[in-house]
Motif scaffolding. Structure first.
Motif: not given
Length: 249
Positions: A178-187
């Motif tokens: 989820g942290l990785l998905a958050y990073s990909e979504k928001t940079s």
């Protein structure tokens, strides 16, 4: 002596603690170039959506990354209690922690269904769906527990324990994804959160494994104390005998 399921948990915990942060870091590094080209999409994330994503992550962290493992630790501490107030206190604390965990996970799931586009084309969403099902199955199993000493108690206990450990491990993995998905979504950088969460997981895993050794350490202390007391008694008895022989001589 460790039983097979404890050895399995130790190996899984160590693999989880040491591999997932490196996966997160390497994945983040690989995506630096793609982030640069997708900054326009990231900036399109509205403040409301960003808040909902953050709240969703926070709810799932509290549920699966904190309360669920704490519930496992608490009920594990009760294994040395056969009956009495302490056992009831441990059980109630375990039940409260697990129910809160289920409720928060459900709230996070409702948020995900209501506000996010769930195409289930990535590991985070798929694992989350599996987790929601297992969480409620685990809660149902908790309400249907047989009484102690009955024939169905052992298979129920093994199944309940297996589901609990599975939820905890998959929950931790899904928080990282989820942290990785958050990073990909928001940079946005997730390095600090990965470090903090890894410290928390390491501490919980260490305490879980330490619980097996505490009773052994306490027994060793009692044995050493008894040996020291016996040695002192022997020395005192020997001294009295010597004094008695001198007086009689």
């Amino acid at each position: 002596m460790l039983v097979p399921h404890e050895v399995c948990f130790q190996m899984s915990s160590l693999l989880l603690v040491f591999s997932l942060p490196m996966v997160a870091s390497s994945s983040q590094e690989r995506n630096v170039g793609s982030h640069a080209s997708s900054n326009a999409d990231a900036h399109k994330v509205s403040s409301r959506l960003l808040f909902e994503i953050t709240l969703h992550g926070f709810l799932l962290w509290v549920s699966l990354g904190l309360l669920m493992p704490l519930g496992v630790l608490v009920i594990r501490m009760s294994k040395r209690e056969e009956s009495g107030k302490k056992l009831k206190t441990y059980f109630r604390a375990h039940a409260i922690l697990q129910m809160l965990s289920v409720l928060l996970a459900t709230a996070g799931a409702i948020m995900s269904i209501k506000n996010f586009s769930n195409s289930f084309n990535n590991h985070h969403q798929r694992m989350g769906l599996v987790l929601y099902g297992i969480i409620w199955l685990q809660a149902l199993a908790g309400f249907l527990r047989p009484v102690r000493g009955s024939k169905g108690r052992f298979p129920w206990f093994f199944g309940h324990w297996t589901l609990g450990i599975t939820v905890s491990l998959l929950g931790v993995i899904n928080i990282y994804s989820g942290l990785l998905a958050y990073s990909e979504k928001t940079s946005r950088s997730i390095r600090l959160w990965v470090i903090l969460f890894t410290i928390e997981v390491s501490f919980i895993s260490f305490f879980y494994l330490l619980q097996d050794k505490l009773e052994h350490i306490q027994k060793q202390g009692v044995i050493l104390g008894n040996e020291a007391s016996g040695t002192i008694d022997q020395m005192a008895s020997h001294s009295v005998k010597q004094e008695s022989s001198i007086e009689s001589g």
